[in-house]
Write a protein that holds these residues in place. Structure first.
Motif, PDB file in Angstrom:
ATOM      1  N   ASP A 143       0.820  -1.214   0.000  1.00 34.89           N
ATOM      2  CA  ASP A 143       0.000   0.000   0.000  1.00 34.89           C
ATOM      3  C   ASP A 143       0.853   1.262   0.000  1.00 34.89           C
ATOM      4  O   ASP A 143       0.443   2.302   0.464  1.00 34.89           O
ATOM      5  N   GLU A 144       2.055   1.128  -0.575  1.00 38.80           N
ATOM      6  CA  GLU A 144       2.865   2.329  -0.692  1.00 38.80           C
ATOM      7  C   GLU A 144       2.199   3.295  -1.679  1.00 38.80           C
ATOM      8  O   GLU A 144       1.841   2.912  -2.783  1.00 38.80           O
ATOM      9  N   ARG A 145       2.025   4.518  -1.225  1.00 33.79           N
ATOM     10  CA  ARG A 145       1.363   5.489  -2.090  1.00 33.79           C
ATOM     11  C   ARG A 145       2.358   6.053  -3.106  1.00 33.79           C
ATOM     12  O   ARG A 145       3.309   6.721  -2.744  1.00 33.79           O
ATOM     13  N   ILE A 146       2.117   5.740  -4.360  1.00 32.64           N
ATOM     14  CA  ILE A 146       3.019   6.189  -5.418  1.00 32.64           C
ATOM     15  C   ILE A 146       2.614   7.564  -5.920  1.00 32.64           C
ATOM     16  O   ILE A 146       3.454   8.425  -6.157  1.00 32.64           O
ATOM     17  N   VAL A 147       1.309   7.745  -6.099  1.00 30.45           N
ATOM     18  CA  VAL A 147       0.820   9.012  -6.649  1.00 30.45           C
ATOM     19  C   VAL A 147      -0.221   9.603  -5.709  1.00 30.45           C
ATOM     20  O   VAL A 147      -1.161   8.919  -5.319  1.00 30.45           O
ATOM     21  N   GLN A 148      -0.013  10.850  -5.338  1.00 33.28           N
ATOM     22  CA  GLN A 148      -1.022  11.577  -4.573  1.00 33.28           C
ATOM     23  C   GLN A 148      -1.402  12.825  -5.353  1.00 33.28           C
ATOM     24  O   GLN A 148      -0.531  13.655  -5.649  1.00 33.28           O
ATOM     25  N   VAL A 195      -9.534  17.935  -8.127  1.00 36.15           N
ATOM     26  CA  VAL A 195      -9.476  16.469  -8.144  1.00 36.15           C
ATOM     27  C   VAL A 195      -8.484  15.966  -7.096  1.00 36.15           C
ATOM     28  O   VAL A 195      -7.355  16.454  -7.015  1.00 36.15           O
ATOM     29  N   THR A 196      -8.922  15.001  -6.312  1.00 36.22           N
ATOM     30  CA  THR A 196      -8.086  14.393  -5.282  1.00 36.22           C
ATOM     31  C   THR A 196      -8.192  12.869  -5.374  1.00 36.22           C
ATOM     32  O   THR A 196      -9.297  12.345  -5.441  1.00 36.22           O
ATOM     33  N   PHE A 197      -7.058  12.190  -5.470  1.00 36.84           N
ATOM     34  CA  PHE A 197      -7.061  10.731  -5.348  1.00 36.84           C
ATOM     35  C   PHE A 197      -5.647  10.239  -5.060  1.00 36.84           C
ATOM     36  O   PHE A 197      -4.676  10.990  -5.183  1.00 36.84           O
ATOM     37  N   THR A 198      -5.550   8.977  -4.663  1.00 37.38           N
ATOM     38  CA  THR A 198      -4.262   8.376  -4.344  1.00 37.38           C
ATOM     39  C   THR A 198      -4.145   7.054  -5.087  1.00 37.38           C
ATOM     40  O   THR A 198      -5.133   6.341  -5.233  1.00 37.38           O
ATOM     41  N   ILE A 199      -2.958   6.750  -5.571  1.00 38.67           N
ATOM     42  CA  ILE A 199      -2.729   5.466  -6.239  1.00 38.67           C
ATOM     43  C   ILE A 199      -1.552   4.768  -5.573  1.00 38.67           C
ATOM     44  O   ILE A 199      -0.528   5.391  -5.279  1.00 38.67           O
ATOM     45  N   SER A 200      -1.749   3.468  -5.293  1.00 37.73           N
ATOM     46  CA  SER A 200      -0.722   2.698  -4.592  1.00 37.73           C
ATOM     47  C   SER A 200       0.173   1.953  -5.567  1.00 37.73           C
ATOM     48  O   SER A 200      -0.218   1.667  -6.704  1.00 37.73           O
ATOM     49  N   GLN A 201       1.341   1.598  -5.063  1.00 34.03           N
ATOM     50  CA  GLN A 201       2.304   0.794  -5.824  1.00 34.03           C
ATOM     51  C   GLN A 201       1.630  -0.455  -6.391  1.00 34.03           C
ATOM     52  O   GLN A 201       0.927  -1.178  -5.681  1.00 34.03           O
ATOM     53  N   GLY A 202       1.804  -0.701  -7.665  1.00 31.29           N
ATOM     54  CA  GLY A 202       1.306  -1.927  -8.272  1.00 31.29           C
ATOM     55  C   GLY A 202      -0.162  -1.914  -8.658  1.00 31.29           C
ATOM     56  O   GLY A 202      -0.696  -2.918  -9.096  1.00 31.29           O
ATOM     57  N   GLU A 203      -0.798  -0.764  -8.518  1.00 26.42           N
ATOM     58  CA  GLU A 203      -2.210  -0.693  -8.939  1.00 26.42           C
ATOM     59  C   GLU A 203      -2.313  -0.465 -10.443  1.00 26.42           C
ATOM     60  O   GLU A 203      -1.502   0.246 -11.041  1.00 26.42           O
ATOM     61  N   LEU A 204      -3.353  -1.062 -11.019  1.00 29.46           N
ATOM     62  CA  LEU A 204      -3.714  -0.822 -12.414  1.00 29.46           C
ATOM     63  C   LEU A 204      -5.056  -0.115 -12.361  1.00 29.46           C
ATOM     64  O   LEU A 204      -6.054  -0.694 -11.942  1.00 29.46           O
ATOM     65  N   VAL A 205      -5.046   1.167 -12.720  1.00 24.43           N
ATOM     66  CA  VAL A 205      -6.229   2.008 -12.517  1.00 24.43           C
ATOM     67  C   VAL A 205      -6.736   2.513 -13.860  1.00 24.43           C
ATOM     68  O   VAL A 205      -5.943   2.945 -14.699  1.00 24.43           O
ATOM     69  N   ALA A 206      -8.057   2.459 -14.067  1.00 19.14           N
ATOM     70  CA  ALA A 206      -8.653   3.034 -15.271  1.00 19.14           C
ATOM     71  C   ALA A 206      -9.234   4.398 -14.949  1.00 19.14           C
ATOM     72  O   ALA A 206      -9.800   4.590 -13.868  1.00 19.14           O
ATOM     73  N   VAL A 258       0.675  17.469  -7.322  1.00 20.27           N
ATOM     74  CA  VAL A 258       0.868  16.065  -7.660  1.00 20.27           C
ATOM     75  C   VAL A 258       2.151  15.609  -6.984  1.00 20.27           C
ATOM     76  O   VAL A 258       3.210  16.212  -7.203  1.00 20.27           O
ATOM     77  N   VAL A 259       2.059  14.574  -6.158  1.00 20.67           N
ATOM     78  CA  VAL A 259       3.235  14.057  -5.464  1.00 20.67           C
ATOM     79  C   VAL A 259       3.485  12.637  -5.969  1.00 20.67           C
ATOM     80  O   VAL A 259       2.595  11.792  -5.926  1.00 20.67           O
ATOM     81  N   ILE A 260       4.673  12.395  -6.493  1.00 18.69           N
ATOM     82  CA  ILE A 260       5.022  11.055  -6.958  1.00 18.69           C
ATOM     83  C   ILE A 260       6.190  10.551  -6.123  1.00 18.69           C
ATOM     84  O   ILE A 260       7.229  11.204  -6.044  1.00 18.69           O
TER      85      ILE A 260
END
Ligand code: ADP
Ligand code: MG
Length: 236
Positions: A2-7, A28-39, A66-68
């Motif tokens: 659950d490492e947050r890659i993109v905030q 727009v606000t969202f978070t994407i975790s390491q290894g997620e495949l998001v559409a 945007v934080v990567i």
């Protein structure tokens, strides 16, 4: 994992169309975790490509950030952006955007020219990547000698060449037939299994079905997110 890659935080982008401001992305606000495949899905003109350009630091937001991998890319001086982009982000576009004068091998090798590898090492890695994507018989073909699906696989090899934190794919299957689309989905799924984080803009429910999550955007605003287990929840 659950490492947050993109905030993405309170991100907005307003363009001027002549004298008229057009807000393409709104708060727009969202978070994407390491290894997620998001559409990312939404109607044409809803701000999907703008959102990708902001996350990929091709565009500066009007507000928000945007934080990567913990790095606020929206606060980085312009002259440092190309280097950050090369190291952290791999782009895949609907129209492939390969250089027409270069072979498949040349297109992938060129992406690594600032990587510190020697040309020999770059060519070796480019060959390995193309082989992994089933293109070992197409190394020396130029884009116009390749099918759409083959060109897209070259583009994916190029996108992963520098080991990016995230791959951003804007309608990568928009121009290919359904069997090629399925091959491209399989490639993204394999990359995800290896821990690669991927965001795909798509209109195709078949593509979205293979993703862990769908982020829906409407008039520049998130409408809701869906998890694969069908849990729906408001984003704010
Ligand atoms: P999508 O990818 O979902 O089709 P876009 O992000 O391309 O949507 O566009 C969202 C809105 O922003 C549209 O109204 C579009 O006209 C506007 N827009 C996008 N890029 C620009 C630009 N460079 N200059 C002015 N307006 C733009
Ligand atoms: Mg678009």
């Amino acid at each position: 994992m659950d490492e947050r890659i993109v905030q993405v935080e309170d991100l907005s982008k307003t363009y001027m169309q002549g004298k008229i401001p057009v807000t393409a992305v709104h708060d727009v606000t969202f978070t994407i975790s390491q290894g997620e495949l998001v559409a990312i899905m939404g109607p044409s003109g809803s701000g999907k490509s703008t959102l990708m350009a902001l996350v990929g630091c091709l565009e500066k937001p009007t507000s928000g950030k945007v934080v990567i991998r913990g790095l606020d890319i929206t606060a980085i001086p312009d002259r440092e952006l190309p280097g950050i982009r090369r190291r952290m982000i791999g782009f895949v576009f609907q129209h492939y955007n390969l250089l027409p004068a270069l072979s498949a091998l040349g297109n992938v090798e060129l992406a690594m020219r600032f990587s510190g590898m020697t040309k020999k090492e770059r060519l070796k890695r480019a060959e390995d990547l193309l082989q992994r994507l089933g293109l070992e018989k197409r190394l020396h073909h130029r884009p116009n000698e390749l099918s759409g699906g083959e060109q897209q696989r070259v583009a994916i090899a190029r996108a992963i060449a520098n080991g990016p934190s995230i791959i951003l794919a804007d309608e990568p299957t928009g121009e290919v037939d359904s069997s090629t689309r399925d091959k491209i989905i399989t490639i993204f799924e394999e990359l995800r299994l290896q821990g690669q984080t991927i965001i795909i803009v798509t209109h195709d429910p078949e593509v979205a079905k293979h993703c862990d999550r769908v982020i829906r955007i409407m008039d520049g605003t998130l409408s809701h997110e869906e998890r694969r287990d069908d849990q729906q929840y408001a984003t704010r």
